[in-house]
Write a protein that holds these residues in place. Sequence first.
Motif, PDB file in Angstrom:
ATOM      1  N   ALA A 260     -28.312  16.957  -7.517  1.00  0.00           N
ATOM      2  CA  ALA A 260     -29.549  17.539  -8.045  1.00  0.00           C
ATOM      3  C   ALA A 260     -29.538  19.033  -7.737  1.00  0.00           C
ATOM      4  CB  ALA A 260     -30.772  16.873  -7.420  1.00  0.00           C
TER       5      ALA A 260
ATOM      6  N   GLU B 209     -37.343  19.437  -6.579  1.00  0.00           N
ATOM      7  CA  GLU B 209     -38.091  18.550  -7.478  1.00  0.00           C
ATOM      8  C   GLU B 209     -37.161  17.529  -8.127  1.00  0.00           C
ATOM      9  OE1 GLU B 209     -40.388  20.572 -10.413  1.00  0.00           O
ATOM     10  OE2 GLU B 209     -41.879  21.306  -8.981  1.00  0.00           O
ATOM     11  N   GLU B 210     -36.014  18.035  -8.606  1.00  0.00           N
ATOM     12  CA  GLU B 210     -35.030  17.139  -9.220  1.00  0.00           C
ATOM     13  C   GLU B 210     -34.475  16.176  -8.169  1.00  0.00           C
ATOM     14  OE1 GLU B 210     -30.700  17.321 -11.512  1.00  0.00           O
ATOM     15  OE2 GLU B 210     -31.833  19.183 -11.207  1.00  0.00           O
TER      16      GLU B 210
ATOM     17  N   LEU C 249     -36.036  14.980  -5.493  1.00  0.00           N
ATOM     18  CA  LEU C 249     -37.025  13.940  -5.216  1.00  0.00           C
ATOM     19  C   LEU C 249     -37.060  12.915  -6.339  1.00  0.00           C
ATOM     20  CD1 LEU C 249     -39.247  12.973  -3.284  1.00  0.00           C
ATOM     21  CD2 LEU C 249     -40.867  14.427  -4.548  1.00  0.00           C
ATOM     22  N   ASP C 250     -36.976  13.396  -7.571  1.00  0.00           N
ATOM     23  CA  ASP C 250     -36.981  12.497  -8.724  1.00  0.00           C
ATOM     24  C   ASP C 250     -35.753  11.584  -8.705  1.00  0.00           C
ATOM     25  OD1 ASP C 250     -38.011  11.637 -11.362  1.00  0.00           O
ATOM     26  OD2 ASP C 250     -36.188  12.581 -12.126  1.00  0.00           O
ATOM     27  N   LYS C 251     -34.592  12.161  -8.425  1.00  0.00           N
ATOM     28  CA  LYS C 251     -33.367  11.354  -8.399  1.00  0.00           C
ATOM     29  C   LYS C 251     -33.347  10.417  -7.197  1.00  0.00           C
ATOM     30  CE  LYS C 251     -30.355  14.115 -11.308  1.00  0.00           C
ATOM     31  NZ  LYS C 251     -29.058  14.810 -11.470  1.00  0.00           N
TER      32      LYS C 251
ATOM     33  N   LYS D  80     -35.896   8.786  -6.058  1.00  0.00           N
ATOM     34  CA  LYS D  80     -36.677   7.618  -6.469  1.00  0.00           C
ATOM     35  C   LYS D  80     -35.907   6.730  -7.443  1.00  0.00           C
ATOM     36  CE  LYS D  80     -41.062  10.106  -5.900  1.00  0.00           C
ATOM     37  NZ  LYS D  80     -42.194  10.759  -6.608  1.00  0.00           N
ATOM     38  N   LYS D  81     -35.068   7.348  -8.283  1.00  0.00           N
ATOM     39  CA  LYS D  81     -34.319   6.583  -9.287  1.00  0.00           C
ATOM     40  C   LYS D  81     -33.060   5.936  -8.711  1.00  0.00           C
ATOM     41  CE  LYS D  81     -35.879   9.331 -13.254  1.00  0.00           C
ATOM     42  NZ  LYS D  81     -35.504  10.351 -14.269  1.00  0.00           N
TER      43      LYS D  81
END
Length: 229
Positions: A40, A44-45, A47-49, A51-52
Motif C-alpha cells: 500500500a 489510508e490505503e 488501513l483499507d487493505k 481490512k481486506k
Amino acid sequence: MSSDEILLKELKILFVEDEVNISKLLKDALADYFFSFTVANNGEEGLDKFKKVNPDIVITDIMMPKLDGLEMTKKIKEINEEIPIIVLSAFSDKEKLLKAIDIGITKYFIKPFDPEEVLEYLTFLAKKLNKHRIICLNKHFSFDNNTKNLFEDDTFVNITKREKQFISLLVENKKDIVTAKLIKTKLWPGEDVTDERLRTFIKRLRAKTAKELIKNIPGQGYLISPNDI
C-alpha cells in the motif's frame, strides 16, 4: 524447503510505504518467501487493505501522506490488538518512533535497513505466530486457527467447511457460551434453521470427534472444552 521457509510461506504480509524505491526494494527481496505480500502507498490505503487482506504481519513507514504510520497503527490495533507491526523509520523521526513504541509496535528498523535483517526478524515472528495458531482443545484434539483444520492425536480429522466454521466460532469465544441463535446466524446466514437441524449437525460432528469435545449448556448454548482452552 526448510521448516523456516514453510512457516514463512503460510504468512500474509502487508507493507505500507510511500517511497516507491523502498517499496520495490523490500518487495523484490522478500515477496517470494511469503503466501502473499501486499503493498500500500499510504496510510489510508494501508488501513483499507488491512481490512481486506487480513494480514499476519504489518510493516509500515511512519511519515506518509493522507494517514501517517502512527495513526494507521492505532486504527489497526483497534481492530486487532495482537497484530505484529514493524516500523521503518528515518533516524530523524526519533520523537515519532518513541510514540510508535508507546502504541505497541513490535519492532523498528532505522533506514537505510538491510532486507536480510528484516527477513531474519520475520522468520523469528513466524515461529512465534506458529506457536499461537495451534490451539489444544483437550488432551486429544487440537485446532489449527489458520487453516481451520482439526487433529486428533496429530491425525487429521476430515470435517466439513461448516463444521470448521462452528469449531472456529466456539474457539473465538473461548469460555463464553455461544447461543444457538448466534450459531445459526453465522453458519446458515439468511436461512431459517430449526433447533432440530442444529442438534443433528452437532450430533454428526460429535460422531466424527468425541462427545465431550462440544459441551451443551441446556437452555443457553454450547462451549468447546471450556476447561482446557
